[in-house]
Design a protein around this motif. Structure first.
Motif, PDB file in Angstrom:
ATOM      1  N   LYS A   1       2.425 127.715 -11.094  1.00  0.00           N
ATOM      2  CA  LYS A   1       3.070 126.742 -10.199  1.00  0.00           C
ATOM      3  C   LYS A   1       4.570 126.633 -10.429  1.00  0.00           C
ATOM      4  CE  LYS A   1       1.581 122.819 -13.045  1.00  0.00           C
ATOM      5  NZ  LYS A   1       0.674 121.669 -13.031  1.00  0.00           N
ATOM      6  N   SER A   2       5.044 127.005 -11.613  1.00  0.00           N
ATOM      7  CA  SER A   2       6.477 126.950 -11.892  1.00  0.00           C
ATOM      8  C   SER A   2       7.117 128.338 -11.894  1.00  0.00           C
ATOM      9  CB  SER A   2       6.745 126.268 -13.245  1.00  0.00           C
ATOM     10  OG  SER A   2       6.326 127.094 -14.325  1.00  0.00           O
TER      11      SER A   2
ATOM     12  N   GLY B   1      -2.475 125.413 -15.233  1.00  0.00           N
ATOM     13  CA  GLY B   1      -1.200 124.727 -15.474  1.00  0.00           C
ATOM     14  C   GLY B   1      -1.118 124.370 -16.940  1.00  0.00           C
TER      15      GLY B   1
END
Length: 98
Positions: A88-89, A50
């Motif tokens: 995650k995005s 991340g």
């Protein structure tokens, strides 16, 4: 703490290498995989961790140790500010939307 102190500057330097146009992300990752025998390159790893987490760790290292070598790369800051947080995005250094 030891792992972050060694790993995060490597990831940060990969972002500087990308920002300065030394090479593209794929070549940076391939070069590091082949040169260091790691299972993934630093930019791919950053996307898995991340980018917001990488940035937060770099800020802690920079503020806590007071050494400019831990200053977060402006490109990393720019990606996080844009919401490009990694896998995650759906977007980080690489695009995971498809």
């Amino acid at each position: 703490f030891i792992v972050n102190r060694v790993l995060m500057p490597m990831i940060n330097e990969a972002f500087y290498t990308l920002m300065e146009g030394v090479s593209g992300p794929e070549d940076i990752d391939i070069g590091m995989k082949l040169g260091t025998n790691q299972p993934m390159g630093p930019l791919t790893l950053a996307d898995f961790i991340g980018l917001d987490t990488c940035l937060a760790i770099m800020k802690v290292l920079h503020n806590g140790l007071g050494d400019s070598k831990y200053r977060p790369c402006p490109l990393l800051v720019q990606y996080v500010d844009a919401g490009w947080l990694g896998r995650k995005s759906g977007r980080g250094v690489y695009d995971y939307s498809s």
